[in-house]
Design a protein around this motif. Structure first.
Motif, mmCIF file in Angstrom:
data_model
loop_
_atom_site.group_PDB
_atom_site.id
_atom_site.type_symbol
_atom_site.label_atom_id
_atom_site.label_comp_id
_atom_site.label_asym_id
_atom_site.label_seq_id
_atom_site.Cartn_x
_atom_site.Cartn_y
_atom_site.Cartn_z
ATOM 1 N N GLU A 1 0.829 -1.206 0.000
ATOM 2 C CA GLU A 1 0.000 0.000 0.000
ATOM 3 C C GLU A 1 0.863 1.256 0.000
ATOM 4 O O GLU A 1 0.568 2.236 -0.707
ATOM 5 N N LEU A 2 1.912 1.244 0.784
ATOM 6 C CA LEU A 2 2.807 2.400 0.843
ATOM 7 C C LEU A 2 3.521 2.603 -0.495
ATOM 8 O O LEU A 2 3.685 3.749 -0.949
ATOM 9 N N GLU A 3 3.913 1.503 -1.122
ATOM 10 C CA GLU A 3 4.592 1.605 -2.406
ATOM 11 C C GLU A 3 3.653 2.173 -3.471
ATOM 12 O O GLU A 3 4.054 3.042 -4.259
ATOM 13 N N ARG A 4 2.417 1.688 -3.503
ATOM 14 C CA ARG A 4 1.452 2.206 -4.476
ATOM 15 C C ARG A 4 1.209 3.688 -4.280
ATOM 16 O O ARG A 4 1.137 4.463 -5.245
ATOM 17 N N LEU B 1 8.768 14.890 -2.362
ATOM 18 C CA LEU B 1 9.050 14.705 -0.935
ATOM 19 C C LEU B 1 8.080 13.700 -0.314
ATOM 20 O O LEU B 1 8.484 12.818 0.459
ATOM 21 N N ASP B 2 6.804 13.820 -0.649
ATOM 22 C CA ASP B 2 5.812 12.872 -0.145
ATOM 23 C C ASP B 2 6.094 11.465 -0.670
ATOM 24 O O ASP B 2 6.009 10.483 0.072
ATOM 25 N N ALA B 3 6.429 11.382 -1.952
ATOM 26 C CA ALA B 3 6.731 10.073 -2.539
ATOM 27 C C ALA B 3 7.897 9.420 -1.818
ATOM 28 O O ALA B 3 7.876 8.213 -1.534
ATOM 29 N N LEU B 4 8.912 10.230 -1.519
ATOM 30 C CA LEU B 4 10.081 9.696 -0.822
ATOM 31 C C LEU B 4 9.689 9.186 0.563
ATOM 32 O O LEU B 4 10.153 8.110 0.999
ATOM 33 N N ASP B 5 8.843 9.897 1.270
ATOM 34 C CA ASP B 5 8.376 9.452 2.592
ATOM 35 C C ASP B 5 7.691 8.091 2.497
ATOM 36 O O ASP B 5 7.964 7.186 3.303
ATOM 37 N N TYR B 6 6.804 7.945 1.543
ATOM 38 C CA TYR B 6 6.037 6.700 1.426
ATOM 39 C C TYR B 6 6.913 5.538 0.956
ATOM 40 O O TYR B 6 6.778 4.405 1.442
ATOM 41 N N LEU B 7 7.804 5.800 0.017
ATOM 42 C CA LEU B 7 8.663 4.721 -0.465
ATOM 43 C C LEU B 7 9.664 4.284 0.604
ATOM 44 O O LEU B 7 9.968 3.092 0.737
ATOM 45 N N ARG B 8 10.155 5.230 1.380
ATOM 46 C CA ARG B 8 11.055 4.858 2.484
ATOM 47 C C ARG B 8 10.296 4.060 3.550
ATOM 48 O O ARG B 8 10.839 3.095 4.124
ATOM 49 N N ALA B 9 9.045 4.430 3.800
ATOM 50 C CA ALA B 9 8.238 3.668 4.746
ATOM 51 C C ALA B 9 7.991 2.256 4.218
ATOM 52 O O ALA B 9 8.022 1.267 4.978
ATOM 53 N N ALA B 10 7.779 2.141 2.900
ATOM 54 C CA ALA B 10 7.599 0.822 2.291
ATOM 55 C C ALA B 10 8.870 -0.005 2.402
ATOM 56 O O ALA B 10 8.827 -1.211 2.703
ATOM 57 N N ALA B 11 10.027 0.644 2.191
ATOM 58 C CA ALA B 11 11.303 -0.069 2.285
ATOM 59 C C ALA B 11 11.564 -0.546 3.707
ATOM 60 O O ALA B 11 12.145 -1.623 3.916
ATOM 61 N N ASN C 1 15.110 0.964 -5.840
ATOM 62 C CA ASN C 1 15.279 1.553 -7.163
ATOM 63 C C ASN C 1 14.331 2.733 -7.353
ATOM 64 O O ASN C 1 14.713 3.788 -7.886
ATOM 65 N N LYS C 2 13.094 2.585 -6.896
ATOM 66 C CA LYS C 2 12.133 3.688 -7.004
ATOM 67 C C LYS C 2 12.553 4.877 -6.146
ATOM 68 O O LYS C 2 12.377 6.034 -6.546
ATOM 69 N N ILE C 3 13.093 4.598 -4.990
ATOM 70 C CA ILE C 3 13.606 5.688 -4.146
ATOM 71 C C ILE C 3 14.705 6.445 -4.895
ATOM 72 O O ILE C 3 14.745 7.676 -4.901
ATOM 73 N N GLY C 4 15.587 5.703 -5.550
ATOM 74 C CA GLY C 4 16.649 6.334 -6.321
ATOM 75 C C GLY C 4 16.117 7.207 -7.443
ATOM 76 O O GLY C 4 16.637 8.293 -7.712
#
Length: 293
Positions: A55-58, A70-80, A91-94
């Protein structure tokens, strides 16, 4: 250039980078006025502790698509954090970090993804993009400082080429990988290898340069002469593939940037069919005036 899931075709990221750093015209104001774009800000709620990694990744993908980096980075880091062995999330974070022009951070993310999966073609490609953009930024800084646009150094372009080749070895049917490789060779002014790579990209995807040319290499080259060379190469490749309309379009753009050896069009065999088109005669008889900078 197209942005696939997980993979950067170089000019798409360049378009994003230019837009994020540019001066914006004031809406409704005089054309002579400009307004500095606002700094990045957060707009979404903080990631929920109860949300799953998927869910966080989506949500991160959605925010990235909306350029809420910035929001995307927060959610992707939470997913990681919830899925720490998932190289695709790294890779998406990068990718987001590249779009935010955080080159060093992006490189670390791609390298971390590759430590988990050495056969991850997209991460190799994206790491190559990071190397390319860093070297391009160095050159741009030198030009702004008054340095002459001499031959680009091979430094990180060499590393970019190495990563692109690794990506291609793992996934030979990606037009984006070959396009990026051609871009790196073009930056080194190795036009022979650039044409070879671009031709392969064109064979895999006849529309590949329609996604890329307007803001990719053309925007990064150091002079109108280099842009003219790039447009002429594309015109020749499209002529060879039978795409006369596109060939003529890029010939015009080469002329507008002052291509110095335009008479080669009468000698290059690739243009044989184009020379028989009435539009070619009209273009040659009414050559556009070169645009000066």
């Amino acid at each position: 250039m197209r942005l696939r899931v997980g993979c950067f075709a170089l000019p798409a990221v360049l378009a994003t980078l230019f837009c994020s750093a540019a001066l914006a015209s004031t809406q409704g104001g005089p054309a002579s006025q400009v307004q500095v774009t606002a700094p990045l800000a957060r707009h979404a709620d903080a990631p929920s502790a109860e949300a799953t990694a998927e869910e966080l990744e989506r949500k991160g993908d959605q925010l990235r698509g909306n350029k809420n980096f910035l929001d995307a980075l927060d959610y992707l880091r939470a997913a990681a954090a919830k899925s720490p062995k998932n190289p695709k999330i790294l890779n998406k974070i990068g990718i987001v970090q590249l779009q935010m022009i955080r080159y060093s951070e992006a490189r670390k993310s791609f390298e971390a993804a590759l430590r988990m999966d050495r056969g991850y073609a997209d991460a190799h490609n994206n790491l190559g993009v990071d190397y390319y953009l860093q070297e391009s930024a160095k050159l741009a800084a030198k030009l702004r400082a008054g340095a002459q646009p001499n031959l680009w150094s091979s430094g990180d372009f060499g590393r970019a080429i190495k990563e692109y080749r690794k990506a291609i070895k793992l996934q030979e049917d990606s037009a984006s990988f070959y396009s990026n490789l051609g871009t790196a060779y073009f930056a080194k002014k190795d036009f022979g290898k650039a044409v070879e790579s671009y031709s392969r990209a064109l064979a895999l995807d006849p529309d590949v340069f329609e996604h890329t040319s307007r803001v990719g290499v053309a925007a990064q080259t150091s002079s109108p002469g280099d842009r003219a060379e790039y447009f002429y190469l594309l015109a020749r490749m499209y002529a060879k593939s039978g795409a006369t309309d596109r060939s003529l379009s890029y010939l015009r753009r080469a002329m507008e940037d002052g291509y110095k050896d335009i008479n080669k069009i009468f000698r290059d065999d690739e243009f044989a069919a184009v020379r028989n088109d009435p539009r070619f005669s009209a273009l040659i008889n009414h050559k556009p005036t070169a645009i000066t900078e």
